[in-house]
Design a protein around this motif. Structure first.
Motif, PDB file in Angstrom:
ATOM      1  N   MET A   1     -19.125  97.360 -13.004  1.00  0.00           N
ATOM      2  CA  MET A   1     -18.547  96.029 -12.927  1.00  0.00           C
ATOM      3  C   MET A   1     -17.839  95.858 -11.591  1.00  0.00           C
ATOM      4  O   MET A   1     -17.364  96.807 -11.004  1.00  0.00           O
ATOM      5  N   SER A   2     -17.741  94.627 -11.171  1.00  0.00           N
ATOM      6  CA  SER A   2     -17.096  94.284  -9.916  1.00  0.00           C
ATOM      7  C   SER A   2     -15.649  93.888 -10.155  1.00  0.00           C
ATOM      8  O   SER A   2     -15.272  93.518 -11.257  1.00  0.00           O
ATOM      9  N   GLN A   3     -14.879  93.949  -9.093  1.00  0.00           N
ATOM     10  CA  GLN A   3     -13.500  93.481  -9.163  1.00  0.00           C
ATOM     11  C   GLN A   3     -13.402  92.161  -8.413  1.00  0.00           C
ATOM     12  O   GLN A   3     -13.982  91.994  -7.342  1.00  0.00           O
ATOM     13  N   TYR A   4     -12.658  91.233  -8.999  1.00  0.00           N
ATOM     14  CA  TYR A   4     -12.489  89.913  -8.408  1.00  0.00           C
ATOM     15  C   TYR A   4     -11.007  89.639  -8.193  1.00  0.00           C
ATOM     16  O   TYR A   4     -10.187  89.881  -9.069  1.00  0.00           O
ATOM     17  N   ALA A   5     -10.688  89.142  -7.002  1.00  0.00           N
ATOM     18  CA  ALA A   5      -9.329  88.711  -6.691  1.00  0.00           C
ATOM     19  C   ALA A   5      -9.247  87.221  -7.024  1.00  0.00           C
ATOM     20  O   ALA A   5     -10.031  86.420  -6.520  1.00  0.00           O
ATOM     21  N   VAL A   6      -8.307  86.868  -7.897  1.00  0.00           N
ATOM     22  CA  VAL A   6      -8.173  85.490  -8.362  1.00  0.00           C
ATOM     23  C   VAL A   6      -6.776  84.998  -8.019  1.00  0.00           C
ATOM     24  O   VAL A   6      -5.789  85.692  -8.277  1.00  0.00           O
ATOM     25  N   SER A   7      -6.706  83.814  -7.432  1.00  0.00           N
ATOM     26  CA  SER A   7      -5.409  83.228  -7.109  1.00  0.00           C
ATOM     27  C   SER A   7      -5.372  81.798  -7.615  1.00  0.00           C
ATOM     28  O   SER A   7      -6.404  81.153  -7.800  1.00  0.00           O
ATOM     29  N   GLY A   8      -4.165  81.326  -7.849  1.00  0.00           N
ATOM     30  CA  GLY A   8      -3.984  79.963  -8.335  1.00  0.00           C
ATOM     31  C   GLY A   8      -2.535  79.713  -8.674  1.00  0.00           C
ATOM     32  O   GLY A   8      -1.646  80.377  -8.154  1.00  0.00           O
ATOM     33  N   ARG A   9      -2.319  78.784  -9.573  1.00  0.00           N
ATOM     34  CA  ARG A   9      -0.948  78.464  -9.982  1.00  0.00           C
ATOM     35  C   ARG A   9      -0.959  77.982 -11.424  1.00  0.00           C
ATOM     36  O   ARG A   9      -1.993  77.563 -11.952  1.00  0.00           O
ATOM     37  N   PHE A  10       0.213  78.057 -12.047  1.00  0.00           N
ATOM     38  CA  PHE A  10       0.352  77.560 -13.410  1.00  0.00           C
ATOM     39  C   PHE A  10       1.656  76.794 -13.529  1.00  0.00           C
ATOM     40  O   PHE A  10       2.596  77.015 -12.770  1.00  0.00           O
ATOM     41  N   GLN A  11       1.672  75.885 -14.470  1.00  0.00           N
ATOM     42  CA  GLN A  11       2.839  75.029 -14.653  1.00  0.00           C
ATOM     43  C   GLN A  11       3.858  75.741 -15.524  1.00  0.00           C
ATOM     44  O   GLN A  11       3.553  76.195 -16.622  1.00  0.00           O
ATOM     45  N   SER A  12       5.076  75.852 -14.992  1.00  0.00           N
ATOM     46  CA  SER A  12       6.170  76.457 -15.744  1.00  0.00           C
ATOM     47  C   SER A  12       7.304  75.440 -15.870  1.00  0.00           C
ATOM     48  O   SER A  12       7.171  74.305 -15.430  1.00  0.00           O
ATOM     49  N   ARG A  13       8.392  75.851 -16.445  1.00  0.00           N
ATOM     50  CA  ARG A  13       9.526  74.933 -16.632  1.00  0.00           C
ATOM     51  C   ARG A  13      10.087  74.430 -15.307  1.00  0.00           C
ATOM     52  O   ARG A  13      10.556  73.315 -15.201  1.00  0.00           O
ATOM     53  N   ASP A  14      10.060  75.304 -14.293  1.00  0.00           N
ATOM     54  CA  ASP A  14      10.663  74.978 -13.001  1.00  0.00           C
ATOM     55  C   ASP A  14       9.664  74.396 -12.008  1.00  0.00           C
ATOM     56  O   ASP A  14       9.906  74.413 -10.814  1.00  0.00           O
ATOM     57  N   GLY A  15       8.528  73.920 -12.468  1.00  0.00           N
ATOM     58  CA  GLY A  15       7.498  73.418 -11.563  1.00  0.00           C
ATOM     59  C   GLY A  15       6.277  74.322 -11.645  1.00  0.00           C
ATOM     60  O   GLY A  15       5.931  74.813 -12.712  1.00  0.00           O
ATOM     61  N   PHE A  16       5.660  74.561 -10.508  1.00  0.00           N
ATOM     62  CA  PHE A  16       4.487  75.415 -10.487  1.00  0.00           C
ATOM     63  C   PHE A  16       4.835  76.798  -9.955  1.00  0.00           C
ATOM     64  O   PHE A  16       5.627  76.935  -9.032  1.00  0.00           O
ATOM     65  N   SER A  17       4.233  77.822 -10.544  1.00  0.00           N
ATOM     66  CA  SER A  17       4.379  79.196 -10.079  1.00  0.00           C
ATOM     67  C   SER A  17       3.003  79.691  -9.657  1.00  0.00           C
ATOM     68  O   SER A  17       2.017  79.455 -10.344  1.00  0.00           O
ATOM     69  N   GLU A  18       2.950  80.377  -8.531  1.00  0.00           N
ATOM     70  CA  GLU A  18       1.671  80.882  -8.032  1.00  0.00           C
ATOM     71  C   GLU A  18       1.420  82.285  -8.548  1.00  0.00           C
ATOM     72  O   GLU A  18       2.358  83.025  -8.863  1.00  0.00           O
ATOM     73  N   PHE A  19       0.141  82.654  -8.628  1.00  0.00           N
ATOM     74  CA  PHE A  19      -0.221  83.999  -9.043  1.00  0.00           C
ATOM     75  C   PHE A  19      -1.399  84.504  -8.231  1.00  0.00           C
ATOM     76  O   PHE A  19      -2.204  83.722  -7.722  1.00  0.00           O
ATOM     77  N   ASN A  20      -1.459  85.801  -8.080  1.00  0.00           N
ATOM     78  CA  ASN A  20      -2.580  86.518  -7.482  1.00  0.00           C
ATOM     79  C   ASN A  20      -2.830  87.720  -8.371  1.00  0.00           C
ATOM     80  O   ASN A  20      -1.904  88.486  -8.642  1.00  0.00           O
ATOM     81  N   THR A  21      -4.057  87.888  -8.817  1.00  0.00           N
ATOM     82  CA  THR A  21      -4.366  89.000  -9.699  1.00  0.00           C
ATOM     83  C   THR A  21      -5.767  89.510  -9.413  1.00  0.00           C
ATOM     84  O   THR A  21      -6.580  88.818  -8.815  1.00  0.00           O
ATOM     85  N   VAL A  22      -6.021  90.732  -9.833  1.00  0.00           N
ATOM     86  CA  VAL A  22      -7.341  91.338  -9.699  1.00  0.00           C
ATOM     87  C   VAL A  22      -7.829  91.681 -11.092  1.00  0.00           C
ATOM     88  O   VAL A  22      -7.109  92.301 -11.875  1.00  0.00           O
ATOM     89  N   VAL A  23      -9.046  91.237 -11.427  1.00  0.00           N
ATOM     90  CA  VAL A  23      -9.639  91.522 -12.729  1.00  0.00           C
ATOM     91  C   VAL A  23     -11.005  92.151 -12.531  1.00  0.00           C
ATOM     92  O   VAL A  23     -11.684  91.901 -11.545  1.00  0.00           O
TER      93      VAL A  23
END
Length: 62
Positions: A1-23
């Motif tokens: 299997m390959s590894q993918y770097a995924v980035s984006g943001r999600f809505q939290s109480r304080d606005g938007f929070s960014e994330f970077n993860t590898v799956v």
């Protein structure tokens, strides 16, 4: 299997929070689904509160 770097943001109480993860996934679509599942369960969010910006396959130096 390959590894993918995924980035984006999600809505939290304080606005938007960014994330970077590898799956680890067989393709890009499965990688997106795993990020929706992981971020959603960790933060108690539905998919419409998560925005995936970029999905890139990581190249291993082997």
């Amino acid at each position: 299997m390959s590894q993918y770097a995924v980035s984006g943001r999600f809505q939290s109480r304080d606005g938007f929070s960014e994330f970077n993860t590898v799956v680890e996934a067989p393709n890009e679509n499965v990688a997106r689904e795993r990020v929706y599942t992981n971020i959603g369960s960790q933060h108690g969010l539905k998919r419409n509160r998560i925005e995936i910006g970029e999905v890139a396959e990581e190249v291993s130096a082997a």
